[in-house]
Design an enzyme around this catalytic site. Sequence first.
Site, PDB file in Angstrom:
ATOM      1  N   LYS A  83      11.913  41.595  15.254  1.00 35.27           N
ATOM      2  CA  LYS A  83      10.612  41.820  14.613  1.00 35.27           C
ATOM      3  C   LYS A  83       9.623  42.389  15.623  1.00 35.27           C
ATOM      4  O   LYS A  83       9.454  41.824  16.717  1.00 35.27           O
ATOM      5  CB  LYS A  83      10.056  40.492  14.113  1.00 35.27           C
ATOM      6  CG  LYS A  83      10.126  40.301  12.607  1.00 35.27           C
ATOM      7  CD  LYS A  83       9.589  38.917  12.279  1.00 35.27           C
ATOM      8  CE  LYS A  83       9.127  38.817  10.859  1.00 35.27           C
ATOM      9  NZ  LYS A  83       8.585  37.484  10.564  1.00 35.27           N
TER      10      LYS A  83
HETATM   11  O1  G3P Z   1       6.767  35.144   8.214  1.00 35.81           O
HETATM   12  C1  G3P Z   1       5.852  36.044   7.719  1.00 35.81           C
HETATM   13  C2  G3P Z   1       5.054  35.585   6.519  1.00 35.81           C
HETATM   14  O2  G3P Z   1       5.926  35.298   5.450  1.00 35.81           O
HETATM   15  C3  G3P Z   1       4.041  34.517   6.768  1.00 35.81           C
HETATM   16  O3  G3P Z   1       3.557  33.918   5.613  1.00 35.81           O
HETATM   17  O4  G3P Z   1       2.408  32.047   4.480  1.00 35.81           O
HETATM   18  O5  G3P Z   1       2.019  32.433   6.933  1.00 35.81           O
HETATM   19  O6  G3P Z   1       1.094  33.977   5.225  1.00 35.81           O
HETATM   20  P1  G3P Z   1       2.191  33.046   5.577  1.00 35.81           P
END
Ligand code: G3P
Length: 220
Positions: A83
Amino acid sequence: MRLFLDTADIDEIREINRWGVLSGVTTNPTLVAKEGEDPEAVWKEILAEVPGDISLETTEPETDAMYEEGLRLAQMAPNAVVKVPMTPDGLACGKRLVAEGIRINVTLVFSPAQAILAAEVGAYIVSPFLGRIDDVASDGMHALRQICDIYRVQKYETNVLAASLRHPMHIVESALAGADIATMPFDVFAKLVKHPLTDIGLERFLADWEKLNDQLKGEA
Ligand code: G3P
Protein backbone atom coordinates in the site's frame (compact mmCIF):
# COMPACT_ATOMS: atom_id res chain seq x y z
CA MET A 1 -17.07 -8.69 -6.03
CA ARG A 2 -14.40 -10.07 -3.70
CA LEU A 3 -14.87 -9.51 0.05
CA PHE A 4 -11.92 -8.46 2.23
CA LEU A 5 -11.62 -7.84 5.95
CA ASP A 6 -10.24 -4.47 7.07
CA THR A 7 -8.43 -5.52 10.23
CA ALA A 8 -5.15 -6.79 11.67
CA ASP A 9 -6.89 -8.90 14.34
CA ILE A 10 -6.05 -12.56 13.62
CA ASP A 11 -9.06 -13.89 15.58
CA GLU A 12 -11.45 -11.81 13.47
CA ILE A 13 -9.67 -13.01 10.31
CA ARG A 14 -9.86 -16.68 11.39
CA GLU A 15 -13.59 -16.39 12.15
CA ILE A 16 -14.57 -14.91 8.76
CA ASN A 17 -12.11 -17.18 6.91
CA ARG A 18 -13.96 -20.14 8.43
CA TRP A 19 -17.11 -19.06 6.51
CA GLY A 20 -15.35 -19.62 3.16
CA VAL A 21 -16.07 -16.13 1.79
CA LEU A 22 -12.88 -14.25 2.63
CA SER A 23 -10.72 -13.32 -0.38
CA GLY A 24 -8.20 -11.01 1.28
CA VAL A 25 -7.30 -8.59 4.07
CA THR A 26 -6.46 -4.88 4.15
CA THR A 27 -4.39 -3.46 6.97
CA ASN A 28 -3.24 0.08 7.69
CA PRO A 29 -0.88 1.56 10.34
CA THR A 30 -3.80 2.36 12.68
CA LEU A 31 -5.16 -1.19 12.52
CA VAL A 32 -1.70 -2.75 13.06
CA ALA A 33 -0.98 -0.34 15.96
CA LYS A 34 -4.21 -1.51 17.67
CA GLU A 35 -2.68 -5.00 17.99
CA GLY A 36 0.21 -3.60 20.08
CA GLU A 37 2.65 -6.21 18.73
CA ASP A 38 5.61 -6.37 16.35
CA PRO A 39 4.12 -5.43 12.95
CA GLU A 40 6.18 -8.07 11.09
CA ALA A 41 4.80 -10.82 13.33
CA VAL A 42 1.25 -9.52 12.85
CA TRP A 43 1.62 -9.37 9.03
CA LYS A 44 3.29 -12.80 8.84
CA GLU A 45 0.42 -14.46 10.70
CA ILE A 46 -2.16 -12.83 8.40
CA LEU A 47 -0.18 -13.67 5.21
CA ALA A 48 -0.07 -17.33 6.28
CA GLU A 49 -3.74 -17.48 7.33
CA VAL A 50 -5.39 -16.14 4.14
CA PRO A 51 -4.11 -17.18 0.71
CA GLY A 52 -5.68 -14.09 -0.99
CA ASP A 53 -4.33 -10.55 -1.36
CA ILE A 54 -3.04 -9.02 1.88
CA SER A 55 -2.37 -5.26 1.81
CA LEU A 56 0.59 -4.07 3.93
CA GLU A 57 1.05 -0.31 4.16
CA THR A 58 4.26 1.68 3.83
CA THR A 59 4.94 4.39 6.43
CA GLU A 60 7.97 6.18 4.95
CA PRO A 61 6.84 9.54 3.50
CA GLU A 62 9.60 10.00 0.89
CA THR A 63 9.94 8.13 -2.40
CA ASP A 64 13.33 6.40 -1.96
CA ALA A 65 12.74 5.22 1.61
CA MET A 66 9.16 4.23 0.75
CA TYR A 67 10.47 2.23 -2.22
CA GLU A 68 12.96 0.31 -0.04
CA GLU A 69 10.21 -0.33 2.51
CA GLY A 70 7.85 -1.45 -0.27
CA LEU A 71 10.45 -3.93 -1.57
CA ARG A 72 10.82 -5.38 1.95
CA LEU A 73 7.04 -5.70 2.41
CA ALA A 74 6.62 -7.35 -1.01
CA GLN A 75 9.28 -9.93 -0.14
CA MET A 76 7.37 -11.10 2.92
CA ALA A 77 5.08 -13.41 0.90
CA PRO A 78 3.75 -13.88 -2.64
CA ASN A 79 0.28 -12.70 -1.56
CA ALA A 80 1.57 -9.37 -0.18
CA VAL A 81 0.25 -6.21 -1.85
CA VAL A 82 2.11 -2.99 -1.02
CA LYS A 83 0.00 0.00 0.00
CA VAL A 84 1.27 3.44 -0.94
CA PRO A 85 -0.50 6.75 -0.19
CA MET A 86 -2.02 9.03 -2.82
CA THR A 87 0.78 11.59 -2.68
CA PRO A 88 3.38 12.61 -5.29
CA ASP A 89 5.95 10.47 -3.40
CA GLY A 90 3.50 7.59 -3.14
CA LEU A 91 2.80 7.70 -6.88
CA ALA A 92 6.51 7.93 -7.77
CA CYS A 93 7.31 5.04 -5.43
CA GLY A 94 4.33 3.05 -6.70
CA LYS A 95 5.46 3.46 -10.30
CA ARG A 96 8.90 2.05 -9.40
CA LEU A 97 7.41 -0.87 -7.48
CA VAL A 98 5.10 -1.68 -10.41
CA ALA A 99 8.14 -1.67 -12.72
CA GLU A 100 9.63 -4.34 -10.43
CA GLY A 101 6.50 -6.47 -10.89
CA ILE A 102 5.17 -5.66 -7.41
CA ARG A 103 1.42 -5.27 -6.94
CA ILE A 104 0.47 -1.98 -5.30
CA ASN A 105 -2.67 -0.65 -3.61
CA VAL A 106 -2.96 3.14 -3.79
CA THR A 107 -4.69 4.21 -0.59
CA LEU A 108 -6.26 7.37 0.87
CA VAL A 109 -8.12 8.05 -2.37
CA PHE A 110 -11.04 10.46 -2.06
CA SER A 111 -11.80 11.60 -5.64
CA PRO A 112 -12.14 10.29 -9.20
CA ALA A 113 -9.21 12.55 -10.21
CA GLN A 114 -6.95 10.74 -7.72
CA ALA A 115 -8.25 7.37 -8.96
CA ILE A 116 -7.16 8.27 -12.52
CA LEU A 117 -3.62 8.90 -11.23
CA ALA A 118 -3.57 5.52 -9.45
CA ALA A 119 -4.59 3.74 -12.65
CA GLU A 120 -1.98 5.65 -14.67
CA VAL A 121 0.88 4.36 -12.49
CA GLY A 122 -0.39 0.83 -13.07
CA ALA A 123 -1.78 0.15 -9.59
CA TYR A 124 -3.21 -3.32 -8.96
CA ILE A 125 -5.75 -1.80 -6.54
CA VAL A 126 -7.16 1.68 -5.89
CA SER A 127 -8.82 2.31 -2.51
CA PRO A 128 -11.46 5.05 -2.36
CA PHE A 129 -12.53 5.69 1.28
CA LEU A 130 -16.32 5.99 1.05
CA GLY A 131 -17.19 6.44 4.74
CA ARG A 132 -14.62 9.17 5.26
CA ILE A 133 -16.01 11.06 2.22
CA ASP A 134 -19.47 10.83 3.82
CA ASP A 135 -17.94 12.10 7.10
CA VAL A 136 -17.18 15.46 5.45
CA ALA A 137 -20.76 15.81 4.17
CA SER A 138 -19.94 14.63 0.66
CA ASP A 139 -21.16 11.53 -1.23
CA GLY A 140 -18.74 8.59 -1.06
CA MET A 141 -20.96 6.29 -3.13
CA HIS A 142 -21.22 8.90 -5.89
CA ALA A 143 -17.40 9.08 -6.03
CA LEU A 144 -17.20 5.27 -6.22
CA ARG A 145 -19.73 5.13 -9.08
CA GLN A 146 -17.76 7.76 -11.01
CA ILE A 147 -14.49 5.84 -10.47
CA CYS A 148 -16.07 2.57 -11.67
CA ASP A 149 -17.55 4.36 -14.74
CA ILE A 150 -14.23 6.01 -15.62
CA TYR A 151 -12.32 2.73 -15.29
CA ARG A 152 -14.89 0.99 -17.52
CA VAL A 153 -14.79 3.71 -20.21
CA GLN A 154 -10.99 3.98 -20.12
CA LYS A 155 -10.51 0.20 -19.88
CA TYR A 156 -8.22 0.60 -16.85
CA GLU A 157 -7.33 -2.77 -15.34
CA THR A 158 -6.76 -1.47 -11.79
CA ASN A 159 -9.15 -3.13 -9.32
CA VAL A 160 -11.51 -0.77 -7.52
CA LEU A 161 -11.58 -1.57 -3.80
CA ALA A 162 -14.38 0.16 -1.89
CA ALA A 163 -12.93 0.98 1.54
CA SER A 164 -14.03 2.71 4.74
CA LEU A 165 -17.36 0.90 4.53
CA ARG A 166 -19.60 1.34 7.57
CA HIS A 167 -22.80 -0.73 7.01
CA PRO A 168 -24.21 -3.55 4.84
CA MET A 169 -25.85 -1.21 2.28
CA HIS A 170 -22.37 0.17 1.51
CA ILE A 171 -21.45 -3.34 0.36
CA VAL A 172 -24.67 -3.87 -1.64
CA GLU A 173 -24.32 -0.52 -3.40
CA SER A 174 -20.60 -1.04 -4.05
CA ALA A 175 -21.46 -4.33 -5.77
CA LEU A 176 -24.13 -2.59 -7.88
CA ALA A 177 -21.65 0.14 -8.84
CA GLY A 178 -19.26 -2.55 -10.13
CA ALA A 179 -16.52 -2.42 -7.48
CA ASP A 180 -14.09 -5.35 -7.80
CA ILE A 181 -13.48 -5.64 -4.04
CA ALA A 182 -15.15 -4.40 -0.84
CA THR A 183 -13.19 -4.27 2.41
CA MET A 184 -14.96 -3.90 5.74
CA PRO A 185 -14.45 -4.22 9.50
CA PHE A 186 -15.48 -7.42 11.31
CA ASP A 187 -18.74 -5.98 12.69
CA VAL A 188 -19.95 -5.01 9.21
CA PHE A 189 -19.00 -8.46 7.84
CA ALA A 190 -20.98 -10.06 10.71
CA LYS A 191 -24.03 -7.95 9.81
CA LEU A 192 -24.01 -9.24 6.21
CA VAL A 193 -25.08 -12.72 7.30
CA LYS A 194 -27.84 -11.59 9.66
CA HIS A 195 -31.56 -11.39 8.85
CA PRO A 196 -34.33 -11.65 11.49
CA LEU A 197 -36.41 -13.88 9.20
CA THR A 198 -33.50 -16.36 8.94
CA ASP A 199 -33.38 -16.61 12.75
CA ILE A 200 -37.17 -16.94 13.10
CA GLY A 201 -37.34 -19.48 10.23
CA LEU A 202 -34.54 -21.63 11.64
CA GLU A 203 -36.05 -21.58 15.12
CA ARG A 204 -39.39 -22.81 13.71
CA PHE A 205 -37.77 -25.56 11.56
CA LEU A 206 -35.84 -26.88 14.56
CA ALA A 207 -38.87 -26.74 16.88
CA ASP A 208 -41.02 -28.67 14.35
CA TRP A 209 -38.21 -31.23 13.93
CA GLU A 210 -37.99 -31.72 17.69
CA LYS A 211 -41.80 -32.08 17.91
CA LEU A 212 -41.72 -34.85 15.28
CA ASN A 213 -38.93 -36.67 17.14
CA ASP A 214 -40.86 -36.47 20.44
CA GLN A 215 -43.97 -37.75 18.67
CA LEU A 216 -42.09 -40.71 17.14
CA LYS A 217 -40.50 -41.52 20.50
CA GLY A 218 -43.96 -41.50 22.12
CA GLU A 219 -45.30 -43.92 19.49
CA ALA A 220 -42.37 -46.35 19.94
O1 G3P B 1 -8.22 0.57 5.70
C1 G3P B 1 -8.71 1.65 5.00
C2 G3P B 1 -10.11 2.09 5.35
O2 G3P B 1 -11.01 1.03 5.11
C3 G3P B 1 -10.29 2.73 6.69
O3 G3P B 1 -11.61 2.83 7.10
O4 G3P B 1 -13.29 3.15 8.88
O5 G3P B 1 -10.95 3.97 9.24
O6 G3P B 1 -12.48 5.10 7.64
P1 G3P B 1 -12.10 3.82 8.28
